[in-house]
Design an enzyme around this catalytic site. Structure first.
Site, PDB file in Angstrom:
ATOM      1  N   GLU A   1      98.175 109.973  72.361  1.00 27.11           N
ATOM      2  CA  GLU A   1      96.800 109.915  72.860  1.00 27.11           C
ATOM      3  C   GLU A   1      95.962 111.083  72.351  1.00 27.11           C
ATOM      4  O   GLU A   1      94.774 110.925  72.042  1.00 27.11           O
ATOM      5  CB  GLU A   1      96.772 109.843  74.390  1.00 27.11           C
ATOM      6  CG  GLU A   1      97.583 110.893  75.091  1.00 27.11           C
ATOM      7  CD  GLU A   1      99.052 110.549  75.282  1.00 27.11           C
ATOM      8  OE1 GLU A   1      99.620 110.976  76.301  1.00 27.11           O
ATOM      9  OE2 GLU A   1      99.643 109.872  74.433  1.00 27.11           O
TER      10      GLU A   1
ATOM     11  N   CYS B   1     101.231 112.285  79.575  1.00 26.83           N
ATOM     12  CA  CYS B   1     101.663 113.488  80.286  1.00 26.83           C
ATOM     13  C   CYS B   1     100.446 114.094  80.985  1.00 26.83           C
ATOM     14  O   CYS B   1      99.307 113.687  80.752  1.00 26.83           O
ATOM     15  CB  CYS B   1     102.275 114.496  79.312  1.00 26.83           C
ATOM     16  SG  CYS B   1     101.053 115.334  78.256  1.00 26.83           S
TER      17      CYS B   1
ATOM     18  N   HIS C   1     100.970 114.481  70.877  1.00 27.44           N
ATOM     19  CA  HIS C   1     101.135 113.222  71.583  1.00 27.44           C
ATOM     20  C   HIS C   1     100.201 112.147  71.019  1.00 27.44           C
ATOM     21  O   HIS C   1      99.141 112.450  70.460  1.00 27.44           O
ATOM     22  CB  HIS C   1     100.895 113.413  73.075  1.00 27.44           C
ATOM     23  CG  HIS C   1     101.992 114.186  73.733  1.00 27.44           C
ATOM     24  ND1 HIS C   1     102.046 114.391  75.090  1.00 27.44           N
ATOM     25  CD2 HIS C   1     103.086 114.802  73.221  1.00 27.44           C
ATOM     26  CE1 HIS C   1     103.125 115.098  75.386  1.00 27.44           C
ATOM     27  NE2 HIS C   1     103.772 115.358  74.264  1.00 27.44           N
TER      28      HIS C   1
ATOM     29  N   CYS D   1      97.723 115.521  78.556  1.00 28.18           N
ATOM     30  CA  CYS D   1      96.941 114.464  77.903  1.00 28.18           C
ATOM     31  C   CYS D   1      96.090 113.694  78.908  1.00 28.18           C
ATOM     32  O   CYS D   1      94.997 113.228  78.564  1.00 28.18           O
ATOM     33  CB  CYS D   1      97.853 113.534  77.124  1.00 28.18           C
ATOM     34  SG  CYS D   1      98.532 114.323  75.635  1.00 28.18           S
TER      35      CYS D   1
END
Length: 187
Positions: free
Chosen positions: A89, A115, A87, A118
């Site tokens: 981040e 999410c 992802h 994260c």
């Protein structure tokens, strides 16, 4: 008494600027489903950027033209188990760590709310503010609500920011212009 000069042009707000940078980071995404971008900022300075994409050395879904997780028919409930992408981040935090850059006390701008995995990573890394453009909108809304509340309980400020039509037009016009072409005649 002299009147103050009118600004030569209007600059975007800090929120619009950093969100636009997150959107530009998303342009490097290799995900076919949801290209996302992240910019981590402290004291109005960019510390790190990230986009969602495969690990180095692993095939990219964008290159293959097919989402790997969907190609093996992995159910939505197992999407994190089979998705190739890291992802945005997580990539931004990993790159900051790789180069010894602390993100403690920083603000993270996202094109998509993080999410739950994260979100936990961001809180642990010391991110103090999450600014996002669009909600994650997973099928498990209770889980998403729970982790958002947990992040807020850990004193992480969370807010949604969208680029206005005026902002989008400004960035579009700016990108279409010859950015660094001389505006004033040489003396």
């Amino acid at each position: 008494m002299n009147k103050p000069n009118k600004p030569a042009f209007i600059r975007p707000s800090w929120d619009a600027y950093f969100l636009a940078l997150a959107k530009m980071a998303a342009s490097r995404s290799t995900c076919l489903s949801r290209p996302t971008g992240c910019v981590i900022v402290k004291d109005k300075q960019v510390l790190s950027t990230g986009y969602n994409g495969s690990m180095p050395g692993v095939a990219h879904c964008s290159d293959e033209g097919i989402c790997y997780r969907r190609s093996i028919k992995a159910p939505d409930s197992e999407k994190y188990d089979f998705c190739r992408s890291i992802h945005a981040e997580a990539n931004a935090i990993a790159l900051a760590a790789r180069y010894g850059i602390s993100v403690e006390g920083a603000t993270a701008y996202f094109t998509l709310f993080p999410c739950y995995v994260c979100t936990k990573l961001l809180v642990r890394a010391g991110i103090r503010e999450i600014v996002y453009e669009y909600g994650y909108d997973s099928k498990n809304t209770e889980r998403d609500k729970h982790w958002r509340e947990v992040a807020e309980g850990a004193n992480v400020r969370i807010r949604q920011v969208r680029l206005s039509k005026k902002d989008k037009k400004w960035f579009k016009d700016f990108l279409e212009d010859d950015t660094s072409k001389r505006r004033l005649a040489s003396e």
